[in-house]
Design a protein around this motif. Structure first.
Motif, short mmCIF file in Angstrom:
data_model
loop_
_atom_site.label_atom_id
_atom_site.label_comp_id
_atom_site.label_asym_id
_atom_site.label_seq_id
_atom_site.Cartn_x
_atom_site.Cartn_y
_atom_site.Cartn_z
N PHE A 10 4.52 0.08 9.70
CA PHE A 10 5.24 0.20 8.44
C PHE A 10 4.77 -0.87 7.45
O PHE A 10 4.62 -0.60 6.27
CB PHE A 10 6.75 0.09 8.67
N THR A 13 1.50 0.03 5.94
CA THR A 13 1.66 1.13 5.01
C THR A 13 2.24 0.64 3.69
O THR A 13 1.79 1.01 2.61
CB THR A 13 2.61 2.19 5.61
N GLU A 17 0.66 0.91 0.04
CA GLU A 17 1.38 1.52 -1.08
C GLU A 17 1.35 0.58 -2.28
O GLU A 17 1.12 0.98 -3.42
CB GLU A 17 2.85 1.78 -0.70
N ILE A 81 -3.21 9.44 6.33
CA ILE A 81 -3.17 10.73 5.61
C ILE A 81 -4.44 11.58 5.81
O ILE A 81 -5.12 11.91 4.85
CB ILE A 81 -2.86 10.55 4.11
N LEU A 84 -4.92 14.54 3.51
CA LEU A 84 -5.01 14.35 2.05
C LEU A 84 -6.04 13.29 1.68
O LEU A 84 -6.24 13.01 0.50
CB LEU A 84 -3.64 13.90 1.50
N PHE A 146 1.87 10.88 -5.55
CA PHE A 146 2.17 10.15 -4.32
C PHE A 146 3.63 10.26 -3.89
O PHE A 146 3.93 10.19 -2.71
CB PHE A 146 1.80 8.67 -4.48
N THR A 147 4.51 10.36 -4.87
CA THR A 147 5.93 10.29 -4.49
C THR A 147 6.76 11.52 -4.86
O THR A 147 7.68 11.89 -4.14
CB THR A 147 6.61 9.08 -5.14
N ARG A 218 -1.36 20.57 -1.84
CA ARG A 218 -0.31 19.88 -1.09
C ARG A 218 0.92 20.74 -0.91
O ARG A 218 1.64 20.61 0.05
CB ARG A 218 0.09 18.60 -1.82
N HIS B 159 6.82 8.12 -0.49
CA HIS B 159 5.41 7.94 -0.81
C HIS B 159 4.60 8.63 0.28
O HIS B 159 5.00 8.63 1.45
CB HIS B 159 5.10 6.44 -0.82
N ILE B 160 3.45 9.23 -0.09
CA ILE B 160 2.73 9.99 0.94
C ILE B 160 2.32 9.12 2.12
O ILE B 160 2.20 9.60 3.23
CB ILE B 160 1.49 10.76 0.41
N LEU B 161 2.15 7.83 1.87
CA LEU B 161 1.77 6.96 3.00
C LEU B 161 2.95 6.76 3.95
O LEU B 161 2.80 6.82 5.16
CB LEU B 161 1.28 5.61 2.47
N SER B 162 4.15 6.55 3.39
CA SER B 162 5.34 6.42 4.25
C SER B 162 5.58 7.73 4.98
O SER B 162 5.88 7.76 6.17
CB SER B 162 6.58 6.11 3.42
N ARG B 163 5.40 8.82 4.22
CA ARG B 163 5.62 10.13 4.82
C ARG B 163 4.66 10.33 5.99
O ARG B 163 5.03 10.89 7.02
CB ARG B 163 5.40 11.21 3.76
#
Lengths: 220, 494
Positions: A10, A13, A17, A81, A84, A146-147, A218, B159-163
């Motif tokens: 985490f 990540t 981010e 990812i 993606l 991204f979000t 996506r 966020h796609i990274l957290s996801r």
């Protein structure tokens, strides 16, 4: 042990981010600096203020180049990812190009020092403003990718709008320039700078087009 | 333990290995295929949970398979498992979709045909129906689940990274759940045929926990599955992802979860008991195909998106495999049993004889079965269920249920309750009262199973079945299993 590993995952990540956000913050900053430098050039020519901005934009550009490499390496090394990754890396590459355009334009102004008659200042300023607004909207669209994928489209629409505004202003400006009594070499020089200022909005439009496709991919 | 027993069990281990190589790929295939989870992680988590599922919850579905046909000789079990494993292995090698459940059901039917046993049509229908129900149910679960997850993700704005991190963790958890349910549901496919001929005996740990013979058998099978996962499933996992439809990691998660829910529904004795005790209809405990569950879930998501992405040709091939697998497996089993019996001189089945003695006739009349036309069959010895039913068929018409009942009652057994054998039983799974009842019968001989059951019922109420209804189903099933155990223990000349 597992807990520590999970936390580490985490942590990594979150840092990545943060790095994505920082990367995009620098482009916004680049937009603001470019507009500021351009206005300063129109007002005072090559001044201390202008030179300061030149060095600031250079720093931003080189910091973002490093950041881009770091992000690329992390995404591959940590196999993040996987579905993606290709799209995200192309997006980052596209966004990085915009900061390069800003830097190159500022250098051109500094080296070529075009003589821009006062009657064209208003349109040049408007062109710079529309181009940077276009880039700002692209950054918002990218953050949304991204979000909050649903919001990408809203920002993409704005990118298209500002790009077409920039296009209109540039056409109007070039028409006025070529209708004037200026010598042809001067006209061509001014046209060249009008095209260069407009470059960032064209680039933003290309990136936004690709982003729309990534978004569609996506959501499938 | 007899060494030959181990040799015979190897085919079950081979089948376990095939299942590990083939079916475990369904659980982690999409996760590994999309590179969201590393193969090593998948293999370790998968193996651990398959073993846990098999040993702790594997017994439920084994029962139905046992009912389909009781392979009563170890060499027969060996060949049935070998035929199924060969079918699964060959089809996996040829990259054809295959289901272990279907292969094993085909093999059991092959054994039934060879040994002259009658395939229990009720059990078969139940299994066939669940084969249809399983993918449909998986689709029905997957579609709304996918919608829900999609909605949640839009709302949560991760966020796609957290996801990405959450998806990885969720895929591993779902994989663990999937492996557990695969173990619980499908161990019956691997070791189910060995249950009636199991060489293991129960033993109790110091703490009082009993590790039953069946659990030991299942542990062995589960370890074979784990070996299959480690040695061969990687290749299958990498190809399973994009076969039917391109899946995003989140869709992959929905597929694994739906698959696991379906497998759990068809394997959970706890759930059956809960439903039954609340007066709700129960779900039959049947080993279903994990491949079908996955295919069903993928189709469910595909249809939700308008069905454009689904490669219907691939689906057609898969469905063809569902028909051909049991047929091929049955043929292989039948032919190999012939070879094993006639070339290698092995006993592949124990003959079960049937006769209508006067006791049996009286008992049939008590159960109000129409036996008037069967008088001339009295005391005739029939050497197989098929022969016996054919003789009945010439004289009268019986329904499927009546045929089942008459087979149960007319089956000749050779049961001697000896004090020596009763002395080996410990009050644990069987209660003290149940053992006492057996003590009181010591020295007696029974030539039908029902006669022994009736004698036990008369002595102790703990040998009496409760009235037939859903609530008592689990209790009665336990009692049946105990009676089966008693029949096996006291049969002379096994």
């Amino acid at each position: 042990m597992l807990k520590v590993k999970k936390l580490a995952l985490f942590g990594k990540t979150k840092r990545l981010e943060y790095e994505f956000n920082e990367f995009m913050d620098r482009i916004i900053e680049g937009s603001l600096l470019f507009e500021k430098a351009f206005k300063s050039y129109l007002r005072d020519g090559i001044s201390d203020d202008f030179n300061e901005v030149v060095s600031e934009i250079s720093q931003l550009e080189s910091a973002n180049d490093d950041q881009k490499k770091k992000i690329e390496t992390r995404l591959y090394e940590q196999t993040l990812i996987p579905d993606l990754r290709g799209d995200v890396l192309s997006l980052i590459e596209g966004l990085d190009g915009i900061l390069n355009i800003y830097q190159a334009n500022i250098f051109r102004l500094s080296i070529e020092r075009p003589d821009i008659p006062a009657e064209y200042h208003r349109d040049f300023k408007a062109l710079a403003k529309a181009s940077t607004a276009c880039v700002d909207s692209l950054i918002m669209a990218s953050r949304a990718f991204f979000t909050n994928i649903d919001a990408v489209r809203d920002h993409d629409v704005k990118v298209m709008f500002y790009e077409s505004e920039a296009d209109k202003i540039s056409t109007r400006l070039k028409t006025a320039i070529f209708a004037s009594d200026l010598p042809l070499d001067h006209k061509i020089h001014l046209r060249y700078f009008s095209d260069r200022v407009e470059d960032s909005s064209n680039r933003a439009e290309d990136v936004a087009d690709n982003l729309a496709i990534y978004t569609l991919k996506r959501s499938i | 333990m007899d060494f030959t027993v181990l040799i015979f069990l190897t085919s079950g281990l081979f089948l376990g290995w095939s299942l590990g190589a083939n079916d475990a790929a369904n659980v982690f295939g999409t996760a590994v295929g999309t590179r969201m989870v590393q193969f090593t992680t998948a293999a370790i988590v998968g193996s651990i949970f398959i073993v846990l599922g098999s040993v702790l919850s594997g017994a439920g579905a084994a029962h139905t398979l046992g009912k389909l046909g009781s392979i009563n000789a170890l060499a027969g079990s060996f060949m049935a498992a070998l035929a199924a494993a060969t079918t699964v292995y060959a089809m996996t090698k040829l990259e054809l979709p295959v289901s272990t459940s279907q292969a094993i059901v085909g093999a059991i039917i092959g054994w039934n045909l060879f040994s002259g046993s009658v395939t229990d049509l009720n059990a078969l229908t139940k299994i066939l129906l669940t084969w249809v129900a399983c993918p449909v149910l998986a689709a029905v679960i997957a579609a709304p689940l996918y919608l829900g997850v999609e909605k949640y993700l839009r709302w949560a704005k991760l966020h796609i990274l957290s996801r990405d991190v959450y998806t990885r963790i969720a895929l591993i958890l779902a994989g663990a759940f999937g492996s557990y349910s695969l173990g619980a549901n499908n161990i019956a496919n691997v070791m189910g045929v060995f249950v009636p001929a199991s060489p293991f005996t129960d033993f109790t740990f110091a703490g009082g926990y009993t590790f039953t013979g069946i659990q030991q058998l299942f542990l062995l099978g589960a370890l074979a599955i784990a070996v299959g996962v480690f040695t061969y499933s990687k290749r299958v996992m990498l190809t399973v992802g994009g076969g039917l439809m391109p899946l995003s990691p989140i869709a992959a998660w929905v597929v694994v979860i739906s698959h696991s829910i379906v497998l759990t529904l068809f394997a959970s004795e706890g759930l059956e008991h809960f439903l039954a005790s609340n007066g709700l209809p129960t779900i039959p405990l049947v080993p279903v195909s994990s491949s079908q569950a996955v295919v069903g879930a993928v189709i469910g998501i595909g249809l939700l998106k308008g069905g454009r992405n689904v490669r219907w040709r691939v689906l057609g091939n898969i469905s063809m495999g569902w028909v051909t697998t049991p047929v091929i497996s049955a043929i292989i089993c039948f032919v190999s049993l012939f070879v094993l019996q006639n070339v290698f001189n092995q006993k592949v089945y124990t003959e079960v004889h049937f006769t209508l003695s006067s006791d049996v006739m009286d008992h049939l009349v008590e159960r109000s079965l129409p036996v008037e036309d069967l008088a001339e069959m009295r005391d005739e010895d029939y050497r197989s269920a098929r022969e016996f039913l054919a003789a009945i068929g010439e004289r009268t018409y019986l329904t499927g249920y009546q045929q089942e009942e008459i087979l149960e009652i007319a089956e000749i057994a050779d049961l001697a309750i000896t004090a020596e054998l009763v002395g080996t039983l410990e009050a644990d799974w069987l209660t003290q009262n149940q053992i006492t009842a057996l003590w009181r019968l010591s020295g007696q001989h029974f030539d039908t199973k029902w006669a022994l059951a009736e004698a036990l019922e008369a002595i102790s109420e703990e040998w009496r079945a409760l009235p037939r209804d859903l609530k008592n189903k689990t209790y009665n099933k336990q009692l049946e299993a105990k009676l089966d155990f008693v029949y096996r223990t006291f049969t002379v000349n096994q």
